[in-house]
Design a protein around this motif. Sequence first.
Motif, PDB file in Angstrom:
ATOM      1  N   UNK A 190      20.784  10.472  51.867  1.00 56.53           N
ATOM      2  CA  UNK A 190      19.382  10.012  52.088  1.00 56.53           C
ATOM      3  C   UNK A 190      18.969   9.122  53.318  1.00 56.53           C
ATOM      4  N   UNK A 191      19.553   9.521  54.558  1.00 56.44           N
ATOM      5  CA  UNK A 191      19.412   8.707  55.685  1.00 56.44           C
ATOM      6  C   UNK A 191      17.774   8.944  56.282  1.00 56.44           C
ATOM      7  N   UNK A 192      17.425   7.838  56.578  1.00 55.88           N
ATOM      8  CA  UNK A 192      16.157   7.853  57.350  1.00 55.88           C
ATOM      9  C   UNK A 192      15.919   6.974  58.453  1.00 55.88           C
ATOM     10  N   UNK A 193      15.221   7.582  59.612  1.00 52.26           N
ATOM     11  CA  UNK A 193      15.241   6.886  60.652  1.00 52.26           C
ATOM     12  C   UNK A 193      13.930   7.159  61.295  1.00 52.26           C
ATOM     13  N   UNK A 194      12.898   5.943  61.689  1.00 51.08           N
ATOM     14  CA  UNK A 194      11.845   6.067  62.550  1.00 51.08           C
ATOM     15  C   UNK A 194      12.007   5.312  63.665  1.00 51.08           C
ATOM     16  N   UNK A 195      11.392   5.856  64.656  1.00 49.29           N
ATOM     17  CA  UNK A 195      11.447   5.250  66.043  1.00 49.29           C
ATOM     18  C   UNK A 195       9.950   4.965  66.509  1.00 49.29           C
ATOM     19  N   UNK A 203      17.730  12.777  55.294  1.00 49.11           N
ATOM     20  CA  UNK A 203      18.897  13.634  55.415  1.00 49.11           C
ATOM     21  C   UNK A 203      20.179  13.355  54.735  1.00 49.11           C
ATOM     22  N   UNK A 204      20.880  14.440  54.213  1.00 48.02           N
ATOM     23  CA  UNK A 204      22.094  14.356  53.400  1.00 48.02           C
ATOM     24  C   UNK A 204      22.834  15.454  53.701  1.00 48.02           C
ATOM     25  N   UNK A 257      25.782   6.272  55.393  1.00 47.24           N
ATOM     26  CA  UNK A 257      26.429   7.464  55.767  1.00 47.24           C
ATOM     27  C   UNK A 257      28.029   6.562  55.871  1.00 47.24           C
ATOM     28  N   UNK A 258      28.960   7.559  55.241  1.00 51.16           N
ATOM     29  CA  UNK A 258      30.411   7.332  54.931  1.00 51.16           C
ATOM     30  C   UNK A 258      31.407   7.820  55.871  1.00 51.16           C
TER      31      UNK A 258
END
Length: 257
Positions: A9-14, A37-38, A75-76
């Motif tokens: 469940x990765x989230x990133x905003x610029x 995103x997964x 993330x791993x």
Amino acid sequence: MQDIIRAENVRKTFNLSRKQQKIEKSPANKKVALDGLSFTAREGEIYGLLGPNGAGKTTMLRILATLIKADAGDAFVAGHSVSKEPDKVRASIGFLTSELKLEDFFTPAYLFGFFGRLHGLSDEAIRRRQDDLFGKFGIDRFAEVRVRDLSTGMKQKVSLVISVVHDPAVIVFDEPTNGLDVLTARVVTDFLAELKSQGKSVVVSTHIFSLVEKLCDRVGIIIGGRMAAEGTLAEISGGKSLEDAFFDLYERTVGGL
């Protein structure tokens, strides 16, 4: 096979400058690059992140490489959290990106030794590793030539060998053949296949269908920062070509080209 990379469940905003807003043709001053995103990449396989430019592939790989931080999610890599254990992640990963700029003044031999020592390798280990990789990629004849005098393809080869100087278990390549001539691109794809044969785990991002079809065991299709589909090539394509399957999925997801 065990999971070697897991994104949850990765989230990133610029934030966007006014100039970037014009380029993006967007009235908003923020861009969501990753929207929950997964995905999972398994040990000993080549996993492809496939998507159009701007889909979020590079952002995800930069998070995996601990170059930037996610706003949310985690993330791993090899069991280590990129947010909580970045040093352990860096020790186990090799990362190649077109954004890696080699200093023009130095030679491939100097840079290889410099990065080898950063990773804690002995001079003898660096020498053995350099002999192997420089010979494999034809860099040995250019070992003492300054980077500024190398061809684009040779610079890419030097970047590649530097990224794996420490013989990492996990290799992450962002658009590994982008901008390369056909001969150099073939050398790179053959090397990726060789890494898999050695038991390495490889993740590549690309927008090139043929590269995924040739190399990847499984693929995740990213559209708009989200995972639109994930599985083996057969599962994704459903009897069609990967290109046709991708555009069918794109039309269903985005609503047309």
